[in-house]
Motif scaffolding. Structure first.
Motif, PDB file in Angstrom:
ATOM      1  N   LEU A  99       6.346  -0.013 -13.157  1.00 26.09           N
ATOM      2  CA  LEU A  99       4.988   0.484 -13.394  1.00 26.09           C
ATOM      3  C   LEU A  99       3.960  -0.643 -13.287  1.00 26.09           C
ATOM      4  CD1 LEU A  99       5.609   2.986 -16.333  1.00 26.09           C
ATOM      5  CD2 LEU A  99       4.957   3.542 -13.985  1.00 26.09           C
ATOM      6  N   ALA A 100       4.300  -1.818 -13.827  1.00 24.23           N
ATOM      7  CA  ALA A 100       3.369  -2.954 -13.735  1.00 24.23           C
ATOM      8  C   ALA A 100       3.170  -3.366 -12.282  1.00 24.23           C
ATOM      9  CB  ALA A 100       3.899  -4.130 -14.556  1.00 24.23           C
ATOM     10  N   GLY A 101       4.275  -3.396 -11.529  1.00 23.56           N
ATOM     11  CA  GLY A 101       4.165  -3.726 -10.112  1.00 23.56           C
ATOM     12  C   GLY A 101       3.348  -2.703  -9.356  1.00 23.56           C
ATOM     13  N   ALA A 102       3.504  -1.424  -9.718  1.00 19.36           N
ATOM     14  CA  ALA A 102       2.740  -0.368  -9.052  1.00 19.36           C
ATOM     15  C   ALA A 102       1.250  -0.516  -9.335  1.00 19.36           C
ATOM     16  CB  ALA A 102       3.223   1.007  -9.511  1.00 19.36           C
ATOM     17  N   ALA A 103       0.904  -0.900 -10.568  1.00 22.76           N
ATOM     18  CA  ALA A 103      -0.511  -1.101 -10.908  1.00 22.76           C
ATOM     19  C   ALA A 103      -1.113  -2.212 -10.052  1.00 22.76           C
ATOM     20  CB  ALA A 103      -0.652  -1.427 -12.394  1.00 22.76           C
ATOM     21  N   LEU A 104      -0.373  -3.305  -9.878  1.00 26.45           N
ATOM     22  CA  LEU A 104      -0.863  -4.399  -9.038  1.00 26.45           C
ATOM     23  C   LEU A 104      -0.877  -3.986  -7.568  1.00 26.45           C
ATOM     24  CD1 LEU A 104       0.871  -7.371 -10.814  1.00 26.45           C
ATOM     25  CD2 LEU A 104      -1.590  -7.082 -10.513  1.00 26.45           C
ATOM     26  N   ASN A 105       0.108  -3.189  -7.154  1.00 27.66           N
ATOM     27  CA  ASN A 105       0.100  -2.652  -5.792  1.00 27.66           C
ATOM     28  C   ASN A 105      -1.197  -1.916  -5.513  1.00 27.66           C
ATOM     29  OD1 ASN A 105       3.604  -1.642  -5.929  1.00 27.66           O
ATOM     30  ND2 ASN A 105       2.713  -3.593  -5.327  1.00 27.66           N
ATOM     31  N   VAL A 106      -1.564  -1.044  -6.447  1.00 24.56           N
ATOM     32  CA  VAL A 106      -2.769  -0.227  -6.272  1.00 24.56           C
ATOM     33  C   VAL A 106      -4.007  -1.109  -6.192  1.00 24.56           C
ATOM     34  CG1 VAL A 106      -4.250   1.494  -7.367  1.00 24.56           C
ATOM     35  CG2 VAL A 106      -1.768   1.815  -7.352  1.00 24.56           C
ATOM     36  N   ALA A 107      -4.134  -2.057  -7.125  1.00 25.20           N
ATOM     37  CA  ALA A 107      -5.308  -2.940  -7.142  1.00 25.20           C
ATOM     38  C   ALA A 107      -5.400  -3.755  -5.855  1.00 25.20           C
ATOM     39  CB  ALA A 107      -5.243  -3.866  -8.358  1.00 25.20           C
ATOM     40  N   ALA A 108      -4.272  -4.312  -5.422  1.00 22.13           N
ATOM     41  CA  ALA A 108      -4.276  -5.128  -4.204  1.00 22.13           C
ATOM     42  C   ALA A 108      -4.550  -4.291  -2.964  1.00 22.13           C
ATOM     43  CB  ALA A 108      -2.940  -5.857  -4.064  1.00 22.13           C
ATOM     44  N   ALA A 109      -3.980  -3.086  -2.914  1.00 20.10           N
ATOM     45  CA  ALA A 109      -4.180  -2.228  -1.742  1.00 20.10           C
ATOM     46  C   ALA A 109      -5.641  -1.833  -1.602  1.00 20.10           C
ATOM     47  CB  ALA A 109      -3.294  -0.987  -1.843  1.00 20.10           C
ATOM     48  N   PHE A 110      -6.272  -1.452  -2.721  1.00 24.21           N
ATOM     49  CA  PHE A 110      -7.698  -1.113  -2.677  1.00 24.21           C
ATOM     50  C   PHE A 110      -8.537  -2.327  -2.284  1.00 24.21           C
ATOM     51  CE2 PHE A 110      -7.137   2.821  -5.302  1.00 24.21           C
ATOM     52  CZ  PHE A 110      -7.888   3.653  -4.499  1.00 24.21           C
ATOM     53  N   GLY A 111      -8.357  -3.431  -3.014  1.00 22.12           N
ATOM     54  CA  GLY A 111      -9.195  -4.609  -2.798  1.00 22.12           C
ATOM     55  C   GLY A 111      -9.017  -5.205  -1.416  1.00 22.12           C
ATOM     56  N   CYS A 112      -7.776  -5.413  -1.008  1.00 24.50           N
ATOM     57  CA  CYS A 112      -7.522  -6.027   0.295  1.00 24.50           C
ATOM     58  C   CYS A 112      -7.882  -5.082   1.439  1.00 24.50           C
ATOM     59  CB  CYS A 112      -6.061  -6.448   0.397  1.00 24.50           C
ATOM     60  SG  CYS A 112      -5.613  -7.790  -0.731  1.00 24.50           S
ATOM     61  N   GLY A 113      -7.742  -3.775   1.210  1.00 21.05           N
ATOM     62  CA  GLY A 113      -8.139  -2.822   2.236  1.00 21.05           C
ATOM     63  C   GLY A 113      -9.628  -2.913   2.544  1.00 21.05           C
ATOM     64  N   TYR A 114     -10.431  -3.012   1.493  1.00 16.31           N
ATOM     65  CA  TYR A 114     -11.877  -3.133   1.699  1.00 16.31           C
ATOM     66  C   TYR A 114     -12.243  -4.476   2.330  1.00 16.31           C
ATOM     67  CZ  TYR A 114     -13.217   1.211  -0.579  1.00 16.31           C
ATOM     68  OH  TYR A 114     -13.401   2.553  -0.871  1.00 16.31           O
ATOM     69  N   LEU A 115     -11.596  -5.555   1.899  1.00 21.02           N
ATOM     70  CA  LEU A 115     -11.874  -6.863   2.488  1.00 21.02           C
ATOM     71  C   LEU A 115     -11.474  -6.905   3.962  1.00 21.02           C
ATOM     72  CD1 LEU A 115     -10.740  -9.304  -0.356  1.00 21.02           C
ATOM     73  CD2 LEU A 115     -13.073  -8.927   0.466  1.00 21.02           C
ATOM     74  N   ALA A 116     -10.309  -6.363   4.259  1.00 22.70           N
ATOM     75  CA  ALA A 116      -9.846  -6.354   5.651  1.00 22.70           C
ATOM     76  C   ALA A 116     -10.755  -5.513   6.526  1.00 22.70           C
ATOM     77  CB  ALA A 116      -8.410  -5.828   5.719  1.00 22.70           C
ATOM     78  N   SER A 117     -11.280  -4.421   5.969  1.00 23.29           N
ATOM     79  CA  SER A 117     -12.196  -3.577   6.732  1.00 23.29           C
ATOM     80  C   SER A 117     -13.467  -4.335   7.083  1.00 23.29           C
ATOM     81  CB  SER A 117     -12.529  -2.323   5.922  1.00 23.29           C
ATOM     82  OG  SER A 117     -13.386  -1.470   6.646  1.00 23.29           O
ATOM     83  N   ARG A 118     -13.945  -5.163   6.182  1.00 26.39           N
ATOM     84  CA  ARG A 118     -15.168  -5.934   6.429  1.00 26.39           C
ATOM     85  C   ARG A 118     -14.910  -7.057   7.440  1.00 26.39           C
ATOM     86  NH1 ARG A 118     -19.382  -5.411   2.816  1.00 26.39           N
ATOM     87  NH2 ARG A 118     -19.989  -7.574   3.171  1.00 26.39           N
ATOM     88  N   ARG A 119     -13.771  -7.725   7.310  1.00 26.42           N
ATOM     89  CA  ARG A 119     -13.473  -8.863   8.172  1.00 26.42           C
ATOM     90  C   ARG A 119     -12.987  -8.437   9.551  1.00 26.42           C
ATOM     91  NH1 ARG A 119     -12.443 -13.871   5.986  1.00 26.42           N
ATOM     92  NH2 ARG A 119     -10.793 -14.179   7.515  1.00 26.42           N
TER      93      ARG A 119
END
Length: 446
Positions: free
Chosen positions: A275-295
């Motif tokens: 569950l802890a790993g899944a929470a970090l998965n979600v945070a990283a997927a959202f954050g990095c997805g938006y950053l990658a979209s901009r870059r």
């Protein structure tokens, strides 16, 4: 240069539509995850003697994985050729979850192991029809500049699919039938409602329509030399997935051996860490997805996620300390989320026009095949090199995590061949050149 001619430039789609697509992913994966988390194990215990439970569950899971592997490219290819006033993808989206519900009912009432196997194979095939059509729908409608953002959202919602699955298993643990049917019913309701809302224009391509059995199974066949970028992304994803999956197979045993935990304590810690790993998965997927979209440049995310994952695996290879275990778990959770934020967007830059469903189905094999191979190879890998350097004994868990780290880092060997699609500017130049070449060929023929 990319090996595909992209569709004409499309306008940006509302973010609400992308979230609706992702909600289909969540509901469908939730219907698959719930049995894998608890209900298949409980059903096996009802049908076979205690001493045979591991072997029986292994057969059920392996055949289900095989069904998923076969279903993805077949249904993706069928959706490419579907002619319907309801569109290409929506009929398969709904049919998949309805078929999954019917198979889940059969699973709930199964009175023998063969019937249980049949039900789970049908469920996996049906739900993967929905997942394959959903990936193709994303490629149909989401333009390049939004794809990494969409990939991040999909990655996050995929991990979130574990949450309702675990809640259902916890709240209705005493009623196996309810555990088996809640998420399938939820998936039917969610997907059906969303299909009334999202657009899916009827296909007008001349090559659409009915196909022979041989043509359907040709969904598995492609020339890797004609789609080299797609092939490299496939290899990259399969290698990364293998590295992550091969250690998760024996995660419970690792805790029992390295941290000297009993079965109950190891199972509890595994659930919390998941569950802890899944929470970090979600945070990283959202954050990095938006950053990658901009870059528009996916290389830093692919390289960074593989490096973090390898560090995490090597930390676990040489520790018996609980604090180090938690640090490495956090790194792995963030790394996996960062990778999932861009992998779908990256492969969509390599798809041949008009065959998006087929090739995304083939790409999904890169996710499911390691899940079948890793559990078979892990018992052999722990025999490499003699006893474990930390805990002793006859199983070398250091070897298992070192092999996993090598696999993850090995996925980066594909990057030189992906230079034409890693950066948005390079990809768009290649697409423009390919489009111009196609127009010139058509004019010369005319």
């Amino acid at each position: 240069m990319p090996n595909t001619v992209d569709a004409p430039s499309r306008t940006r789609v509302p973010m609400s539509r992308i979230y609706l697509f992702a909600l289909i992913e969540l509901a469908t994966l939730g219907a698959i995850i719930t049995p894998l988390v608890v209900s298949l194990s409980l059903k096996v215990l009802q049908l076979v003697p205690e001493a045979e439970k591991e072997g029986a569950l292994g057969i059920v899971a392996a055949l289900g994985s095989l069904a998923a592997l076969l279903a993805n490219p077949i249904f993706g290819s069928l959706s490419d050729r579907t002619r319907s006033r309801f569109g290409r993808r929506r009929p398969w989206l709904v049919a998949g979850v309805v078929g999954g519900l019917l198979a889940s009912v059969l699973l709930a009432v199964a009175s023998s192991l063969p019937m249980m196997i049949l039900a789970w194979v049908l469920a996996q095939a049906a739900y993967n029809a929905t997942l394959a059509s959903l990936s193709a729908l994303l490629a149909d409608q989401v333009p390049e500049e939004q794809r990494s953002k969409a990939s991040g959202i999909f990655g996050a919602f995929g991990f979130l699919g574990m949450v309702p699955a675990m809640l259902v298993a916890a709240l209705f643990a005493s009623n196996l039938t309810v555990v088996m049917l809640v998420m399938p019913v939820f998936a039917v309701v969610v997907v059906t409602i969303i299909c009334f809302v999202i657009p899916d224009p009827p296909v007008e391509r001349q090559d659409a329509g009915s196909r022979s059995i041989g043509q359907i199974f040709s969904a598995f066949l492609f020339n890797p030399f004609k789609v080299p970028a797609f092939t490299l992304v496939w290899v990259q994803r399969a290698t990364m997935q293998f590295g992550y999956t091969v250690v998760s197979t024996f995660g419970l045993f690792y805790l029992m051996i390295r941290l000297s935990m009993d079965q109950t304590g190891a199972a509890s810690l595994t659930s919390i860490a998941t569950l802890a790993g899944a929470a970090l998965n979600v945070a990283a997927a959202f954050g990095c997805g938006y950053l990658a979209s901009r870059r528009g440049n996916y290389a830093p995310f692919v390289i960074g996620s593989a490096a973090l994952m390898a560090v995490s695996l090597l930390m676990k290879a040489f520790t018996d300390d609980l604090a180090v275990f938690w640090i490495s778990t956090a790194l792995a959770g963030f790394a996996l989320g960062a990778y999932y934020a861009v992998d779908l967007a990256l492969v969509m830059r390599t798809l041949p026009l008009g065959e998006e469903g087929k090739y995304l189905g083939i790409f999904n094999i890169a996710k499911t095949l390691p899940q079948s191979l890793a559990p078979a190879l892990a018992p052999l890998i722990v025999l490499i090199g003699g006893s474990d350097p930390i805990a002793g004994g006859d199983k070398n868990y250091a070897a298992l995590y070192i092999v996993a780290a090598i696999a993850v880092l090995g996925s980066l060997l594909t990057l030189p061949g992906l230079r034409g699609v890693l950066r948005r500017a390079d990809y768009e130049r290649g697409r423009a050149a390919a489009t111009a070449s196609t127009i010139t060929e058509k004019e010369s023929v005319a």
